[in-house]
Every structure is written in C-alpha cells, then in structure tokens.
Enzyme design. Structure first.
Site, PDB file in Angstrom:
ATOM      1  N   ARG A  55       0.850  -1.193   0.000  1.00 50.46           N
ATOM      2  CA  ARG A  55       0.000   0.000   0.000  1.00 50.46           C
ATOM      3  C   ARG A  55       0.886   1.242   0.000  1.00 50.46           C
ATOM      4  NH1 ARG A  55      -1.610   1.785   4.612  1.00 50.46           N
ATOM      5  NH2 ARG A  55      -2.356  -0.210   5.417  1.00 50.46           N
ATOM      6  N   TYR A 107     -15.830  16.950 -15.573  1.00 51.68           N
ATOM      7  CA  TYR A 107     -16.282  15.562 -15.657  1.00 51.68           C
ATOM      8  C   TYR A 107     -17.438  15.340 -14.664  1.00 51.68           C
ATOM      9  CZ  TYR A 107     -15.920  10.474 -15.184  1.00 51.68           C
ATOM     10  OH  TYR A 107     -16.184   9.133 -15.135  1.00 51.68           O
ATOM     11  N   ASP A 179      -6.996  18.858 -14.338  1.00 51.53           N
ATOM     12  CA  ASP A 179      -7.330  17.520 -14.813  1.00 51.53           C
ATOM     13  C   ASP A 179      -6.915  17.467 -16.279  1.00 51.53           C
ATOM     14  OD1 ASP A 179      -8.554  15.246 -15.862  1.00 51.53           O
ATOM     15  OD2 ASP A 179     -10.334  15.416 -14.600  1.00 51.53           O
ATOM     16  N   LYS A 204      -8.035   6.469 -19.336  1.00 56.18           N
ATOM     17  CA  LYS A 204      -8.328   6.980 -20.673  1.00 56.18           C
ATOM     18  C   LYS A 204      -7.093   6.859 -21.577  1.00 56.18           C
ATOM     19  CE  LYS A 204     -12.096   7.767 -18.433  1.00 56.18           C
ATOM     20  NZ  LYS A 204     -12.371   9.028 -17.757  1.00 56.18           N
TER      21      LYS A 204
HETATM   22  C1  LIG Z   1     -12.867   9.436 -16.535  1.00 51.13           C
HETATM   23  C2  LIG Z   1     -12.502  10.771 -16.016  1.00 51.13           C
HETATM   24  C3  LIG Z   1     -12.306  10.986 -14.650  1.00 51.13           C
HETATM   25  C4  LIG Z   1     -12.521   9.897 -13.618  1.00 51.13           C
HETATM   26  O1  LIG Z   1     -11.577   8.880 -13.762  1.00 51.13           O
HETATM   27  P1  LIG Z   1     -11.885   7.333 -13.398  1.00 51.13           P
HETATM   28  O2  LIG Z   1     -10.612   6.668 -13.779  1.00 51.13           O
HETATM   29  O3  LIG Z   1     -13.077   6.911 -14.188  1.00 51.13           O
HETATM   30  O4  LIG Z   1     -12.161   7.298 -11.932  1.00 51.13           O
HETATM   31  C5  LIG Z   1     -11.933  12.259 -14.239  1.00 51.13           C
HETATM   32  N1  LIG Z   1     -11.780  13.259 -15.130  1.00 51.13           N
HETATM   33  C6  LIG Z   1     -11.965  13.086 -16.450  1.00 51.13           C
HETATM   34  C7  LIG Z   1     -11.779  14.233 -17.377  1.00 51.13           C
HETATM   35  C8  LIG Z   1     -12.330  11.844 -16.936  1.00 51.13           C
HETATM   36  O5  LIG Z   1     -12.543  11.682 -18.251  1.00 51.13           O
END
Ligand SMILES: *Cc1c(COP(=O)(O)O)cnc(C)c1O
Length: 386
Positions: A55, A107, A179, A204
C-alpha cells in the site's frame, strides 16, 4: 543506461519508453516486472530494500510514478486506483471551510464527488465558466484554497487558458490543479504553465486500451507531494501492480496514439462541420472554436475528442448513437477503438441539476486510431438512420 545523467534531456517519446523502466536489476528483464506482492522480507527489524508493504510502495507502481512525473515535467508522481481516487485523495488535503473554484463543465463524476460527497464534509465549491477570467476572479473568496481546471472540458470541449487562470490564482496564493485527462502530457503540460499539480484518469489515453481503471497526480511541489504521499498511504486507494503495468505499457505508445487520435479527429470534425444534419461541432482545432487561439497556444494538436449537436435534437442524437457499427456506444474515452455516446443521457446524468445544461442533442465522440475513412463511412451510414 542512466537516464538521469545524460547530458541532453531526452525527448517525450523516449522518456515514455525508458524512464523508470531500466531493465530489471535482478534478472535483466527488459520489461518492468509485475511485482505481485503485498509485503517484503526484512533483513533485520526495520532493515529493508526500500519496500515494506505494497500500500505504501510497490516497485511496479514506483516505475509508473517515475515515468508519469517525467512526462508531465514534474518531480513527483503518485498513482491511484482510479481518477476519482486521485481527486478524492487530493480533497483530503483540504479542511472544513475551505473553498474550491471549479470549472463549470468538469467531468460528471468530479461534479458529483464535489457536490454530493465533499460538501457534507464542509468543503465549499463554486462552479464558474473559466474561459471568462473576470468571472473566475469574481468567484475567488478569502477562504479559496484551490482552483480546479479541466481543459479541454467535458463534454463541451471548452479551452481554459491555464497560464492566465494560474497567474490569477497565484496572485491570491491559491493552488491550481488541472485535470489533464483529455489532452494528455503529449498535447499539453500544465505544470510548465505554472499549475501546481496535474491529475489524470489513466483509464483513458494514458492506459489507452480500455482495459484498466487508474488515476494519477503529478506535482513538483515538495510540501504538496509529501502530504499527498502521506494521504495516498493513509487512505489507501492504490492501484494493483498489474494495473500499473498495463498503464506503463500504454504510455510507451502514447505519443504515436495521440498523433493519430488528433489527425483522425480533425479530419472527422471538418467533415462533420459540413454535414447537413449537424448544427454545431465543438473541436479545439477548428477555427470556428471559440477558444481556438488559446488551444493553438496551449496544445500541440486538438486531441481525440469531438462533440457535436445533431440537428434533430435528442431523438436524432440517440438514433445516430445506436446506429453506428464501428463506433461502440459506450461511456469512457481514450482507447484505440472509437466510442460514441449521448452525454445528457449517459455520462452527464449526474449533472442533470447542475448549472450546466448539456444539450439533449449533444453527441460525444472518442475518435480512435482506426482508419479514418472507415470511421467516416460508419458515421455517414448512422446519419442515414435519422
Ligand atoms: C474518466 C474521467 C475521470 C474519472 O476517472 P476514473 O478513472 O473513471 O475514476 C476524471 N476526469 C476526467 C476528465 C475523466 O474523463
């Protein structure tokens, strides 16, 4: 091979393949092994080789963290079990009464986490259109501690000027987090524009193959890093060694994939803009995009995401999304395969009551790396179903 002592800084593509990923010192394995272990032998009490419990730290995760930091031009990387786990851990850095200014079309899951989870812990959020610097300035309060940017935004693909908003926030000693999931460090590096931290859903583009859920934070700030590292271990939302390995494998081809995603998407965006059944196309690399100039300054290419409004509204959007054969009707984005979705009915259900009203006729495409003519033919036949 010691990458840190090379006289010239290596280029992005090279670092994606090599940083943190030297051949395994024990066996010579060229690919970083999946260290599938929870614990590590100690020679004497407290005497170990740098790892005591997974962890806290794991060698596969360390390799990923080092590579991510390098790609984002940061000093420290932290990997998490998901993008939302990364944001949750970041929010634990703040305390009751702290205020966070957030881009208004973040998001959907981010909006939900802020509004429906963390407000109950006394954090305050204001959602603002950050393409408008004055509106952002007006949202800042004496207790504002963080400005949270997402650019391009989701699903409207607005472009926020990271350098401009960061300069504004820093006048007030406010941290800036970005982000960077949609653009990836190949297309834009917010830390180079002054941001304090970058966050990713590695699910992604960084993973890139729709086979893993993961998240990350990169920063160069020692104090922030030490606290987040503490929180990563304390809260424990860490990724498995196998998931780290999958993201590391994805990173190796990130540059190649982003080139093709961007090339395909630009081609399709131009084509959609001419289409009789399309009311409006949102793509940062189109001159018709309201923040096209900012995109050109801040990004290397337009990326793989396109949104458009179908002329026939909700019914037309849903028909098109159901009629594609190559574009898979699914949430998520950033994989090698093309996806299509209708945000108002799918990814953005959770923002139904937010100030952001997503047009019911909005269709979002995650353009993959297939042959672009096959993709165009597929969309064309789907439009015929309307
Ligand atoms: C998918 C996404 C998230 C969340 O990520 P997860 O891996 O699904 O928890 C946050 N910000 C953006 C822009 C995303 O596309």
């Amino acid at each position: 091979m010691n990458l840190h002592s090379s006289p010239d800084p290596l280029h992005f593509e090279t670092r994606a393949i090599h940083v943190g990923q030297e051949p395994d010192s024990a066996t010579g394995a060229v690919i970083t092994p999946i260290y599938q272990t929870s614990t590590y032998a100690q020679r004497a009490v407290g005497e170990h080789l740098g790892y005591d419990y997974s962890r806290t730290d794991n060698p596969t995760r360390s390799a990923l963290q080092e590579c991510l930091a390098s790609l984002e031009s940061g000093r420290y990387g932290l990997a998490f079990a998901s993008g939302m786990a990364a944001i949750t851990t970041l929010l634990l850095y703040f305390k009751k009464g702290d205020h966070i200014v957030v881009a208004d079309d973040v998001y959907g899951g981010t909006y939900r986490l802020f509004q429906r989870v963390f407000t109950a812990f006394g954090l305050e959020f204001s959602f603002v259109d950050m393409t408008n610097c004055e509106a952002t300035r007006a949202a800042i309060r004496p207790n504002t501690r963080l400005v949270w940017i997402e650019t391009p935004t989701n699903p409207l693909l607005k472009i926020i000027d990271v350098a401009e908003i960061t300069a504004l926030a820093h006048e007030h000693d406010i941290l800036v987090g970005v982000d960077n999931t949609f653009a990836t460090p190949y297309l834009q590096r917010p830390l180079e524009s002054g941001a304090d931290l970058v966050m990713h859903s590695t699910t992604k583009y960084l993973g890139g193959h729709s086979d893993v859920i993961g998240g990350a934070i990169v920063t160069s700030d020692d104090v922030l890093y030490e606290r987040l590292k503490f929180l990563q271990n304390a809260a424990g939302a860490v990724p498995s060694p196998f998931d780290c390995w999958l993201v590391l494998r994805g990173l190796k081809t990130l540059a190649l994939r982003m080139e093709r995603h961007s090339e395909n998407a630009l081609h399709l965006a131009q084509w959609l803009e001419q289409h009789a059944l399309v009311k409006r196309v949102m793509y940062p690399w189109l001159p018709s995009h309201p923040q096209h100039a900012v995109a050109r300054r801040q990004m290397r290419a337009g990326g793989g995401m396109i949104s458009f409004i179908a002329s026939g509204g909700k019914a037309a959007a849903e028909k098109i999304a159901a009629a594609t054969r190559l574009f898979v009707l699914a949430e998520s984005l950033g994989g090698v395969e093309s996806l299509i979705e209708v945000p108002a009915a799918m990814t953005h259900m959770s923002v139904a009551n937010s100030p952001l009203q997503v047009d019911a006729g909005l269709v979002r495409l995650s353009v993959g790396v297939e042959n672009v003519y096959d993709l165009m033919t597929d969309l064309d036949q789907a439009f015929e179903s309307v």
